[in-house]
Design a protein around this motif. Structure first.
Motif, PDB file in Angstrom:
ATOM      1  N   GLU A   1       0.779  -1.215   0.339  1.00 18.68           N
ATOM      2  CA  GLU A   1      -0.001   0.263  -0.206  1.00 18.68           C
ATOM      3  C   GLU A   1       1.051   1.010  -0.029  1.00 18.68           C
ATOM      4  OE1 GLU A   1      -2.629  -0.266   3.127  1.00 18.68           O
ATOM      5  OE2 GLU A   1      -3.640  -1.562   2.541  1.00 18.68           O
ATOM      6  N   LEU A   2       1.966   1.162  -0.005  1.00 18.93           N
ATOM      7  CA  LEU A   2       2.733   2.153   0.949  1.00 18.93           C
ATOM      8  C   LEU A   2       3.812   3.151  -0.895  1.00 18.93           C
ATOM      9  CD1 LEU A   2       4.245   1.825   4.055  1.00 18.93           C
ATOM     10  CD2 LEU A   2       2.574   3.464   3.375  1.00 18.93           C
TER      11      LEU A   2
ATOM     12  N   VAL B   1       9.488   2.817  -8.687  1.00 19.17           N
ATOM     13  CA  VAL B   1       8.264   2.764  -8.445  1.00 19.17           C
ATOM     14  C   VAL B   1       8.065   3.994  -6.995  1.00 19.17           C
ATOM     15  CG1 VAL B   1       8.721   0.519  -7.817  1.00 19.17           C
ATOM     16  CG2 VAL B   1       9.461   2.339  -5.686  1.00 19.17           C
ATOM     17  N   THR B   2       6.744   4.546  -7.407  1.00 14.34           N
ATOM     18  CA  THR B   2       6.336   5.805  -6.384  1.00 14.34           C
ATOM     19  C   THR B   2       5.534   5.427  -5.254  1.00 14.34           C
ATOM     20  OG1 THR B   2       5.141   6.403  -9.293  1.00 14.34           O
ATOM     21  CG2 THR B   2       4.621   7.618  -7.119  1.00 14.34           C
ATOM     22  N   LEU B   3       6.542   6.255  -4.703  1.00 14.83           N
ATOM     23  CA  LEU B   3       6.498   6.069  -2.549  1.00 14.83           C
ATOM     24  C   LEU B   3       5.111   6.798  -2.327  1.00 14.83           C
ATOM     25  CD1 LEU B   3       9.995   6.389  -1.567  1.00 14.83           C
ATOM     26  CD2 LEU B   3       8.881   4.095  -2.165  1.00 14.83           C
ATOM     27  N   ASP B   4       4.075   6.367  -1.964  1.00 16.22           N
ATOM     28  CA  ASP B   4       3.295   7.184  -1.008  1.00 16.22           C
ATOM     29  C   ASP B   4       3.707   8.297   0.178  1.00 16.22           C
ATOM     30  OD1 ASP B   4       1.520   7.533   1.995  1.00 16.22           O
ATOM     31  OD2 ASP B   4       0.546   6.734   0.550  1.00 16.22           O
ATOM     32  N   PRO B   5       2.767   9.575  -0.007  1.00 17.66           N
ATOM     33  CA  PRO B   5       3.850  10.624   0.502  1.00 17.66           C
ATOM     34  C   PRO B   5       3.621  11.153   1.171  1.00 17.66           C
ATOM     35  CG  PRO B   5       1.980  11.051  -1.436  1.00 17.66           C
ATOM     36  CD  PRO B   5       2.397   9.855  -1.116  1.00 17.66           C
ATOM     37  N   ARG B   6       3.618   9.412   2.735  1.00 20.74           N
ATOM     38  CA  ARG B   6       3.770   9.916   3.608  1.00 20.74           C
ATOM     39  C   ARG B   6       5.404   8.560   3.993  1.00 20.74           C
ATOM     40  NH1 ARG B   6      -0.859   6.084   5.727  1.00 20.74           N
ATOM     41  NH2 ARG B   6      -0.334   5.151   3.463  1.00 20.74           N
ATOM     42  N   VAL B   7       6.024   8.539   2.899  1.00 19.97           N
ATOM     43  CA  VAL B   7       7.432   7.561   3.586  1.00 19.97           C
ATOM     44  C   VAL B   7       8.537   8.396   3.189  1.00 19.97           C
ATOM     45  CG1 VAL B   7       8.639   6.179   1.725  1.00 19.97           C
ATOM     46  CG2 VAL B   7       6.224   5.697   2.371  1.00 19.97           C
ATOM     47  N   ASN B   8       9.688   8.287   3.981  1.00 13.44           N
ATOM     48  CA  ASN B   8      10.689   9.534   3.377  1.00 13.44           C
ATOM     49  C   ASN B   8      11.397   8.639   3.216  1.00 13.44           C
ATOM     50  OD1 ASN B   8      13.612  10.329   3.974  1.00 13.44           O
ATOM     51  ND2 ASN B   8      12.931  11.361   5.925  1.00 13.44           N
ATOM     52  N   ARG B   9      11.938   9.402   1.590  1.00 13.11           N
ATOM     53  CA  ARG B   9      12.922   8.623   0.128  1.00 13.11           C
ATOM     54  C   ARG B   9      14.083   8.491   0.714  1.00 13.11           C
ATOM     55  NH1 ARG B   9      12.779  11.488  -5.625  1.00 13.11           N
ATOM     56  NH2 ARG B   9      13.037  12.763  -4.653  1.00 13.11           N
ATOM     57  N   ALA B  10      14.464   9.303   1.158  1.00  5.00           N
ATOM     58  CA  ALA B  10      15.573   9.543   1.745  1.00  5.00           C
ATOM     59  C   ALA B  10      16.249   8.286   2.211  1.00  5.00           C
ATOM     60  CB  ALA B  10      16.441  10.637   1.602  1.00  5.00           C
ATOM     61  N   GLY B  11      15.307   8.345   3.544  1.00  3.95           N
ATOM     62  CA  GLY B  11      15.723   7.145   4.248  1.00  3.95           C
ATOM     63  C   GLY B  11      15.452   5.783   4.169  1.00  3.95           C
ATOM     64  N   VAL B  12      14.574   5.388   2.147  1.00  8.41           N
ATOM     65  CA  VAL B  12      14.635   4.316   2.329  1.00  8.41           C
ATOM     66  C   VAL B  12      15.325   4.102   1.118  1.00  8.41           C
ATOM     67  CG1 VAL B  12      13.386   2.555   0.591  1.00  8.41           C
ATOM     68  CG2 VAL B  12      11.820   4.848   1.716  1.00  8.41           C
TER      69      VAL B  12
ATOM     70  N   ALA C   1      11.874  -1.387   4.056  1.00  5.76           N
ATOM     71  CA  ALA C   1      12.835   0.098   4.083  1.00  5.76           C
ATOM     72  C   ALA C   1      11.655   0.879   4.237  1.00  5.76           C
ATOM     73  CB  ALA C   1      13.879   0.661   2.970  1.00  5.76           C
ATOM     74  N   VAL C   2      10.485   0.573   3.719  1.00  4.56           N
ATOM     75  CA  VAL C   2       9.839   1.670   3.460  1.00  4.56           C
ATOM     76  C   VAL C   2       8.728   1.954   4.263  1.00  4.56           C
ATOM     77  CG1 VAL C   2       6.874   1.932   1.724  1.00  4.56           C
ATOM     78  CG2 VAL C   2       9.453   1.471   0.415  1.00  4.56           C
ATOM     79  N   ARG C   3       8.329   0.746   4.837  1.00  2.00           N
ATOM     80  CA  ARG C   3       7.705   0.697   5.957  1.00  2.00           C
ATOM     81  C   ARG C   3       8.331   1.363   7.232  1.00  2.00           C
ATOM     82  NH1 ARG C   3       4.830  -6.251   5.247  1.00  2.00           N
ATOM     83  NH2 ARG C   3       3.196  -4.801   3.609  1.00  2.00           N
ATOM     84  N   ALA C   4       9.449   0.737   6.796  1.00  2.00           N
ATOM     85  CA  ALA C   4       9.921   1.238   8.960  1.00  2.00           C
ATOM     86  C   ALA C   4      10.361   2.974   8.615  1.00  2.00           C
ATOM     87  CB  ALA C   4      11.904   0.956   8.180  1.00  2.00           C
ATOM     88  N   ASN C   5      10.266   3.198   6.923  1.00  2.00           N
ATOM     89  CA  ASN C   5      11.186   5.071   6.777  1.00  2.00           C
ATOM     90  C   ASN C   5       8.946   5.324   6.449  1.00  2.00           C
ATOM     91  OD1 ASN C   5      14.075   5.638   6.119  1.00  2.00           O
ATOM     92  ND2 ASN C   5      12.929   3.283   5.590  1.00  2.00           N
ATOM     93  N   ALA C   6       7.854   4.712   6.833  1.00  2.00           N
ATOM     94  CA  ALA C   6       7.097   5.718   7.347  1.00  2.00           C
ATOM     95  C   ALA C   6       5.700   6.606   8.173  1.00  2.00           C
ATOM     96  CB  ALA C   6       5.190   4.828   6.172  1.00  2.00           C
ATOM     97  N   LYS C   7       5.414   7.872   7.923  1.00  2.00           N
ATOM     98  CA  LYS C   7       4.896   8.645   8.820  1.00  2.00           C
ATOM     99  C   LYS C   7       3.103   8.552   9.157  1.00  2.00           C
ATOM    100  CE  LYS C   7       7.238  12.586   7.831  1.00  2.00           C
ATOM    101  NZ  LYS C   7       6.955  14.336   7.564  1.00  2.00           N
ATOM    102  N   PRO C   8       3.197   7.550   9.999  1.00  2.00           N
ATOM    103  CA  PRO C   8       1.918   7.444  10.624  1.00  2.00           C
ATOM    104  C   PRO C   8       0.536   7.871  10.050  1.00  2.00           C
ATOM    105  CG  PRO C   8       2.344   7.694  12.555  1.00  2.00           C
ATOM    106  CD  PRO C   8       3.978   8.292  11.493  1.00  2.00           C
TER     107      PRO C   8
ATOM    108  N   ALA D   1      -0.491  11.444   9.178  1.00  2.00           N
ATOM    109  CA  ALA D   1       0.475  12.479   9.383  1.00  2.00           C
ATOM    110  C   ALA D   1       0.975  13.531   8.502  1.00  2.00           C
ATOM    111  CB  ALA D   1       2.292  11.838   9.517  1.00  2.00           C
ATOM    112  N   LEU D   2       1.425  14.602   9.082  1.00  2.00           N
ATOM    113  CA  LEU D   2       1.779  15.320   7.737  1.00  2.00           C
ATOM    114  C   LEU D   2       2.735  15.296   6.434  1.00  2.00           C
ATOM    115  CD1 LEU D   2       3.151  18.720   9.965  1.00  2.00           C
ATOM    116  CD2 LEU D   2       0.164  18.222   8.642  1.00  2.00           C
ATOM    117  N   LYS D   3       2.669  15.344   5.599  1.00  2.00           N
ATOM    118  CA  LYS D   3       2.733  15.068   4.015  1.00  2.00           C
ATOM    119  C   LYS D   3       3.992  15.557   3.894  1.00  2.00           C
ATOM    120  CE  LYS D   3      -1.410  13.409   1.458  1.00  2.00           C
ATOM    121  NZ  LYS D   3      -2.263  12.938  -0.078  1.00  2.00           N
ATOM    122  N   GLY D   4       4.750  15.818   2.736  1.00  2.00           N
ATOM    123  CA  GLY D   4       6.176  16.344   2.577  1.00  2.00           C
ATOM    124  C   GLY D   4       7.290  15.569   2.934  1.00  2.00           C
ATOM    125  N   ALA D   5       6.894  13.584   2.690  1.00  2.00           N
ATOM    126  CA  ALA D   5       8.251  13.603   2.483  1.00  2.00           C
ATOM    127  C   ALA D   5       9.103  14.064   1.685  1.00  2.00           C
ATOM    128  CB  ALA D   5       8.318  11.655   2.015  1.00  2.00           C
ATOM    129  N   SER D   6      10.513  12.717   1.295  1.00  2.00           N
ATOM    130  CA  SER D   6      11.060  13.645  -0.056  1.00  2.00           C
ATOM    131  C   SER D   6      11.842  12.620  -0.615  1.00  2.00           C
ATOM    132  CB  SER D   6      12.698  14.755   0.613  1.00  2.00           C
ATOM    133  OG  SER D   6      12.988  14.045   1.758  1.00  2.00           O
TER     134      SER D   6
END
Length: 385
Positions: free
Chosen positions: A275-276, A295-306, A370-377, A380-385
């Protein structure tokens, strides 16, 4: 831990044998026998009026702008979500690149955005087969015909892809190909201009060799003609070494594409329930060359962290490609929101013909974690990079 690279060139014994033949011939430079053979192969493959082998796709785009007479004051509409070579080519000749936003589902240039950007100064359109997926050429050609514009197909990533049964590289009056190391057919570096009109091919070939044409051809004439430099040209020749490699690679393109398609299908299967992120969409009227797999990450996911997590596990990844209008070199006063959004959220994962299915499964396992570990709940506010 075995590393899984983002890209890997499928070069082997057949390509080495082709290079050895060039060494034996005594002519490793450009526009020699192997270059001519490659151009004949490309001309036949694409049913073209002419094909010109050049040093890279950027050179082909530059030559196309020269052949179409683009000059200062002219505007050329270019796809925004791409490596910005099309915009560079327009600027090389003094023209103004006007960035068109892309479709959110395919990332290819949006015909509606193109139509809205046409002005009295517009002279052409450069469409891009984004990451190996052809653009909407039926609609783009209709816009071009309505306004008297040229269309150039940037098929850098798309050798072997198709649109409505026609092969990428034959979808516009001029197409530009790349044979860079991450492409489906490669010589490390290289490119080609494919032209429906032989006159455009002749113009590009002449300009690609300082404006004097093939030194190899001239050396075959007994009375030693001395060429004259009647116009400013460029050194865009492709070496015969690269041309020999490419003849082998083009002969293998079906096999290599089948392997990439199998990788893409397995990624799509394994990631279908995640889903993410979302996997690439391919319309039913075209096929993908899979130069890259984004892949296109959900806005809640921090791409740099992934990305950091993937690389820590030895798995190559990349941001995707560029929202060209945001690059400082162009100082564009435009807004392409879809392109900008994809630029923020896309992530490239390993894609090449040498990937094994066990490697694909490992990539997916690490990516999912990685995606699940770097996703905001949720919420949460959007704005992942």
């Amino acid at each position: 831990m075995d590393k899984i690279p983002l890209v890997y060139a499928s070069l082997g014994e057949k390509e080495l044998a082709a290079v050895a033949e060039v060494f034996s011939s005594g002519w490793p430079a450009g526009q020699g026998p192997q270059g001519k053979a490659l151009e004949a192969q490309l001309k036949e493959r694409y049913g073209a009026g002419d094909a010109v082998a050049v040093s890279n796709c950027g050179a082909a785009l530059h030559l196309a702008m020269l052949a179409f007479g683009v000059k200062p004051g002219d505007e050329v509409i270019v796809a925004d979500y791409t490596f910005p070579a099309p915009a560079h080519a327009v600027r090389y000749v003094g023209g103004t690149p006007v960035f068109a936003d892309v479709r959110p589902d395919t990332g290819t240039i949006d015909p509606e955005a193109v139509a809205a950007l046409v002005t009295p100064r517009t002279v052409g359109i450069i469409a891009v087969d984004t990451l190996g997926l052809p653009a909407d050429y039926t609609e783009l050609q209709q816009i071009a015909d309505r306004h008297g514009l040229f269309v150039v197909e940037d098929a850098a990533c798309a050798v072997g892809a198709t649109y409505k049964g026609r092969e990428a590289g034959a979808l516009a009056e001029v197409a530009c190909l790349s044979f860079h190391g991450r492409k489906g057919a490669t010589s490390g570096e290289g490119g080609a201009l494919i032209a429906a009109d032989p006159a455009i091919g002749a113009d590009a070939r002449q300009r690609s060799s300082f404006g004097i044409g093939s030194i190899y051809d001239q050396a075959q004439v007994i009375d030693m003609p001395i060429p004259e430099f009647t116009e400013i040209g460029y050194n865009f020749k492709l070496s015969d070494i690269a041309a020999a490699i490419l003849q082998v690679q083009l002969g293998r393109i079906g096999e290599l594409l089948d392997r990439r398609r199998a990788v893409a299908a397995r990624y799509a299967e394994l990631l279908a329930d995640e889903e993410l992120l979302t996997t690439p969409y391919v319309p039913a009227d075209r096929t993908h060359a899979w130069q890259s797999y984004l892949v296109t990450l959900d806005p809640r996911v921090n791409r740099a962290g992934v990305a950091a997590d993937l690389r820590a596990q030895g798995i190559g990844c990349l941001h995707g490609t560029w929202a060209s209008h945001l690059q400082p070199a162009f100082d564009a006063k435009q807004n392409c929101p879809v392109s900008a959004d994809l630029f923020r959220r896309n992530l490239g994962i390993p894609m090449h013909a040498e990937l094994t299915m066990s490697q694909v499964e490992r990539v997916v396992e690490v990516l999912r974690t990685a995606v699940r570990a770097n996703a905001k709940p949720t919420g949460a506010l959007k704005g992942a990079s």
